[in-house]
Design a protein around this motif. Sequence first.
Motif: not given
Length: 188
Positions: A73-77, A79-81, A84-90
């Motif tokens: 995926p692109s660079f911005l995608t 960064i967004i991932h 969002t991975e940290k949100q899934d851990e929380l």
Amino acid sequence: MQSIRRTAVTAARKGRTTLPRQPRRFAHDEHAHGHGHTPAANESIGVGFWGVVAVFPLGYGLYAISRQDPNSPSFLTRIIHQYTEKQDELAAYNDVHVRLQEQAGSDRVLFQHSHSQEHVPVKFPELLTSGSPFNIIAGSQVNLSETMEKFRREANQDNERKLEAMRTNTIKAEQPIEKLDPPKKGGY
């Protein structure tokens, strides 16, 4: 001993040579006393410094963009991932926390509605009737069934008091800490 000392002193005198001293020179700038001093210049940080500082983040950004695969995926995608991975851990952490709280609540309900077991506050009930089997005078054994009944009754009353505190939610350990009155001025 005297002759050895005298010889050593004589040899030491001959070994010393006097070095000629150079005369002091007073013709240097420290003693000019303000003649010909230029005022301090206010020099700002130049463009070259800021250019060098800007090269590092720009170089890293160019490197991050240039090493991109066509399948990734692109660079911005990316960064967004990362965020969002940290949100899934929380979310997973919060889910475990909620399940533990629910389990603690169900355990509390279970303990509130259970009947307490009979407990006598001595290490073992036989302690009250134990003694040496030798040299016992006939008729000296006392019937301790009333004493045992007294301890059972006190234990049951204590258990009932604890269960009532759990039913009314007045357990001292679970109550909020009461604020103490501030000390009065004057000592008392």
